[in-house]
Write an enzyme that holds these catalytic residues in place. Sequence first.
Site, short mmCIF file in Angstrom:
data_model
loop_
_atom_site.label_atom_id
_atom_site.label_comp_id
_atom_site.label_asym_id
_atom_site.label_seq_id
_atom_site.Cartn_x
_atom_site.Cartn_y
_atom_site.Cartn_z
N VAL A 11 0.83 -1.21 0.00
CA VAL A 11 0.00 0.00 0.00
C VAL A 11 0.86 1.25 0.00
CG1 VAL A 11 -1.71 1.32 1.30
CG2 VAL A 11 -1.92 -1.16 1.12
N LYS A 35 15.65 -2.50 2.97
CA LYS A 35 14.61 -2.19 2.00
C LYS A 35 14.83 -0.83 1.36
CE LYS A 35 10.28 -3.35 2.82
NZ LYS A 35 8.86 -3.32 3.28
N ASN A 206 -14.28 -5.38 1.81
CA ASN A 206 -13.54 -6.63 1.69
C ASN A 206 -14.37 -7.83 2.16
OD1 ASN A 206 -11.35 -5.47 0.51
ND2 ASN A 206 -9.99 -5.67 2.26
N GLY A 255 -7.17 -15.85 -0.74
CA GLY A 255 -6.00 -15.81 0.13
C GLY A 255 -5.46 -14.39 0.13
N CYS A 258 -5.18 -9.39 2.47
CA CYS A 258 -6.33 -8.56 2.86
C CYS A 258 -7.54 -9.36 3.31
CB CYS A 258 -6.71 -7.64 1.70
SG CYS A 258 -5.50 -6.36 1.34
#
Length: 444
Positions: A11, A35, A206, A255, A258
């Site tokens: 996100v 990262k 969702n 899967g 979320c």
Amino acid sequence: MKITVVGTGYVGLVSGVCFAEIGNEVICVDQQIEKVQMLNQGEVPIYEPGLKELIQQNKNLQRLSFTTDIRNAVSQSEMIIIAVGTPSLPNGEANLDYIRQAALDIALAINGKKIIVTKSTVPVGTNEEIKSIIRAHTDHPFEIASVPEFLREGTAIKDTLYPDRIIIGCEDEETASVLKSLHASLTNNIITTDIRSAEMIKYASNAFLATKISFINEIANICEKVGADVTRVAEGMGYDRRIGNSFLQAGIGYGGSCFPKDTQALIQIAGNVDYEFKLLKSVVEVNNDQRFNIIRKLEMALGTLSNKRIAIWGLAFKPNTDDIRDAPAIEIIQELIKLGAVVNAYDPIATSNFQKELNHESIVWCDSALEAAKDSDALCLLTEWSEFAEINLHELAAHMNRSILIDGRNVYEPEKVKEASFIYYSVGRPHAANISDTYTEAMS
């Protein structure tokens, strides 16, 4: 506008890159030094089509940068977007530790009026907690807003730049106006509401999509018993504008990062206010069981799975991503190993991530689809990657020990599979009925 995005997961990274793409100056912050170094070197820690190119393009235009220094980033920005993870706790609740830490870090760095936007998926009331944390550590003025995301992995850039709608939850018109202006070039469908409603919209959306998936999978299971074709049933349903055709593809269940997390979190949110969300509990139960239909069909086709070699195509939870979080392949392969099978596993992108989650001496890691199929007693397609759909079925059959194909995503046309002499089992289509009898007849 100068924006800081805290968190460079799916996100945060996609949102930050896309806000830079539409002309803003964006600083993406992450505590993970490795990262940030990777991103500064032009590498991307996640697989998302088109993302690497957009990152490089906006870095070249000096609209996008990456750092671990949140204090400096916040001090330079007018808006701070919180996009850190909210993983599930053992009881299903969302873990808000990263949210609370982000709020504290922001509070200690504020040097003037800011708009603090939460894009992470958080339980109702979390933004009020964020506000309390920040208010306890600064006297500088700030406003709080909730702008939930609705992106899908694999199409995240398109979903961000061309969204169905933008939800803005905030407390005052001035903040709403700023956020509307920020998103104005993306869509005209901008809905403003109170913060608590915005938080709930994300979970409700969702949960509803997960419900559609479990519903059509239940219909598919009935179709297999009565001789109907779920693909035609779903098509007929989808023409009804009240229903729509999205998320009506029968398969082995959802899967990812979320749906599993958010359905469990919403069940827990309801439980915290003494409400039992019976429907959503059933949705989760159906989804958890649906993936094991693969095992049941294998046992119908082969009897015992002990010492059988089973090819698995697809380890990611969906195509065009390397995300294996709560992927059906995890539990399916675990069960196959438990039953004594040897697994030939292949995925175009997600193999290395999957190996970190599940590595066992009974798993053979393969470099191509045909290598995985070689000498196998059955092949199970779990993720609908395009390369699997385009495979030459006659060549595939020649590689296998037995021509048994379990299509967990209804990728293939039954007629074409039949031409290649496969014993074929899909999801909710009538030709799959009585596979055990078919197999016995074919082997006799």
